[in-house]
Design a protein around this motif. Structure first.
Motif, PDB file in Angstrom:
ATOM      1  N   ILE A   1       0.847  -1.190   0.000  1.00  0.00           N
ATOM      2  CA  ILE A   1       0.000   0.000   0.000  1.00  0.00           C
ATOM      3  C   ILE A   1       0.884   1.243   0.000  1.00  0.00           C
ATOM      4  O   ILE A   1       1.903   1.292   0.698  1.00  0.00           O
ATOM      5  CB  ILE A   1      -0.910   0.014   1.249  1.00  0.00           C
ATOM      6  N   THR A   2       0.483   2.242  -0.762  1.00  0.00           N
ATOM      7  CA  THR A   2       1.198   3.509  -0.766  1.00  0.00           C
ATOM      8  C   THR A   2       1.077   4.185   0.588  1.00  0.00           C
ATOM      9  O   THR A   2      -0.022   4.279   1.149  1.00  0.00           O
ATOM     10  CB  THR A   2       0.634   4.463  -1.836  1.00  0.00           C
ATOM     11  N   VAL A   3       2.205   4.632   1.121  1.00  0.00           N
ATOM     12  CA  VAL A   3       2.161   5.461   2.316  1.00  0.00           C
ATOM     13  C   VAL A   3       1.562   6.800   1.927  1.00  0.00           C
ATOM     14  O   VAL A   3       1.999   7.443   0.970  1.00  0.00           O
ATOM     15  CB  VAL A   3       3.575   5.661   2.901  1.00  0.00           C
ATOM     16  N   ARG A   4       0.498   7.210   2.620  1.00  0.00           N
ATOM     17  CA  ARG A   4      -0.237   8.417   2.250  1.00  0.00           C
ATOM     18  C   ARG A   4       0.695   9.622   2.130  1.00  0.00           C
ATOM     19  O   ARG A   4       1.482   9.920   3.021  1.00  0.00           O
ATOM     20  CB  ARG A   4      -1.291   8.724   3.305  1.00  0.00           C
ATOM     21  N   SER A   5       0.611  10.298   0.991  1.00  0.00           N
ATOM     22  CA  SER A   5       1.432  11.484   0.751  1.00  0.00           C
ATOM     23  C   SER A   5       0.795  12.290  -0.361  1.00  0.00           C
ATOM     24  O   SER A   5       0.231  11.740  -1.306  1.00  0.00           O
ATOM     25  CB  SER A   5       2.854  11.075   0.362  1.00  0.00           C
ATOM     26  N   SER A   6       0.898  13.596  -0.256  1.00  0.00           N
ATOM     27  CA  SER A   6       0.334  14.468  -1.297  1.00  0.00           C
ATOM     28  C   SER A   6       1.083  14.310  -2.611  1.00  0.00           C
ATOM     29  O   SER A   6       0.548  14.618  -3.674  1.00  0.00           O
ATOM     30  CB  SER A   6       0.394  15.929  -0.839  1.00  0.00           C
ATOM     31  N   ALA A   7       2.316  13.820  -2.547  1.00  0.00           N
ATOM     32  CA  ALA A   7       3.122  13.684  -3.756  1.00  0.00           C
ATOM     33  C   ALA A   7       2.924  12.336  -4.445  1.00  0.00           C
ATOM     34  O   ALA A   7       3.403  12.138  -5.556  1.00  0.00           O
ATOM     35  CB  ALA A   7       4.602  13.878  -3.415  1.00  0.00           C
ATOM     36  N   ARG A   8       2.223  11.405  -3.799  1.00  0.00           N
ATOM     37  CA  ARG A   8       2.074  10.076  -4.360  1.00  0.00           C
ATOM     38  C   ARG A   8       0.607   9.675  -4.423  1.00  0.00           C
ATOM     39  O   ARG A   8      -0.108   9.787  -3.428  1.00  0.00           O
ATOM     40  CB  ARG A   8       2.826   9.043  -3.507  1.00  0.00           C
ATOM     41  N   PRO A   9       0.152   9.191  -5.564  1.00  0.00           N
ATOM     42  CA  PRO A   9      -1.230   8.708  -5.640  1.00  0.00           C
ATOM     43  C   PRO A   9      -1.370   7.413  -4.849  1.00  0.00           C
ATOM     44  O   PRO A   9      -0.418   6.641  -4.714  1.00  0.00           O
ATOM     45  CB  PRO A   9      -1.435   8.460  -7.143  1.00  0.00           C
ATOM     46  N   TYR A  10      -2.575   7.176  -4.330  1.00  0.00           N
ATOM     47  CA  TYR A  10      -2.815   5.949  -3.564  1.00  0.00           C
ATOM     48  C   TYR A  10      -2.794   4.750  -4.497  1.00  0.00           C
ATOM     49  O   TYR A  10      -3.424   4.738  -5.556  1.00  0.00           O
ATOM     50  CB  TYR A  10      -4.164   6.025  -2.849  1.00  0.00           C
TER      51      TYR A  10
END
Length: 278
Positions: free
Chosen positions: A47-56
């Motif tokens: 799972i993507t670690v939540r970040s404004s620079a990375r989409p989920y």
């Protein structure tokens, strides 16, 4: 499995058991990618670690598949009480350099966030695990394995790094790979997403391409392959109906009977009586 280390100038690969935590914080950076190789009934979720620079993004993988994800992704296990498998961390820049030197600039990009049926990498992971289970790793051996992983990933997946659906159709060779996978795993709960991963396509593109190539949707083909095998077992063997249902991938005998009757026009028992050849 114990964390594998080597001198900085040689360290291109590190691996640990799928349920073990990685103690080296550097392996969580953008400089590394992870090849997740679950075994037995272990299922891993990346799972993507939540970040404004990375989409989920989210990806689930279990045997017989492997997955390649960025090292900064969070990996969680479904049955973490007894996890089985391996996580191989590969240095991103050195992977690309090895691939570029060996294969040329057009094949050096190695994608992330994909699941694939890759018996070669599963075998390589098993060998790597066995070699270093009870001994200190040889840095030269790790470097050699890193090159093997790099060349295989670049050669098989690198040309479609930007778009896994670059191929507009299913060739005869790709259809053969899909058929081989179905026959090898006919007793498993095969999903259309699994068949798409076998040929490194998205599920929607695979479904369209498969119907174009064969004239039937993949689910119809999968079902008819199950029933063809079931008919052979009914005609030539003495297995019980519940055993046959399990061996061709049906969860219950009732479901097997209903589907068989819909496609064959009679129940499995009636088919056996009419076609049994001891």
């Amino acid at each position: 499995m114990e964390q594998l280390h080597g001198p900085p100038q040689l360290q291109r690969l590190s691996c640990h058991g799928i349920g073990a935590s990685c103690a080296d914080c550097a392996l969580n950076s953008a400089q590394w990618i992870l090849c997740i190789i679950p075994a037995d009934r272990t299922t891993a979720h990346a799972i993507t670690v939540r970040s404004s620079a990375r989409p989920y993004q989210h990806l689930s993988v279990s045997a017989p598949f492997i997955a390649v994800v960025p090292a900064w992704a969070r990996v969680k296990l479904v049955n973490d009480d007894d996890p089985c498998g391996l996580v191989v961390a590969l240095h991103w820049a050195r992977l690309r350099e090895t691939a570029r030197n060996a294969l040329g600039t057009t094949a050096c990009e190695i994608p992330c966030w994909f699941k694939a049926w890759d018996p070669f990498l599963r075998d390589a992971g098993d060998t790597l695990s066995a070699l270093h289970a009870n001994s200190s790793p040889d840095p030269r051996c790790l470097a050699a394995f890193a090159d093997v992983f790099a060349l295989h990933l670049a050669h098989r997946y690198g040309l479609t790094a930007d778009t896994p659906d670059a191929a507009t159709s299913l060739t005869h060779s790709k259809l053969s790979v899909v058929e081989h996978f179905i026959h090898e795993h006919i007793a498993d709960n095969i999903q259309i997403a699994d068949l798409a991963a076998v040929v490194h396509m998205s599920q929607s593109h695979f479904a369209r391409a498969f119907k174009t190539a064969t004239g039937h949707p993949p689910h119809f083909f999968l079902t008819t392959e199950r029933l063809r095998l079931a008919q052979s077992m009914l005609s030539e063997g003495s297995l019980s109906l519940i055993d046959i249902a399990a061996r061709v991938g049906f969860q219950t005998q009732q479901h097997f009977t209903a589907v068989f009757h819909r496609y064959a026009g009679c129940t499995p028992r009636a088919f056996r009586i009419a076609h049994y050849r001891p």
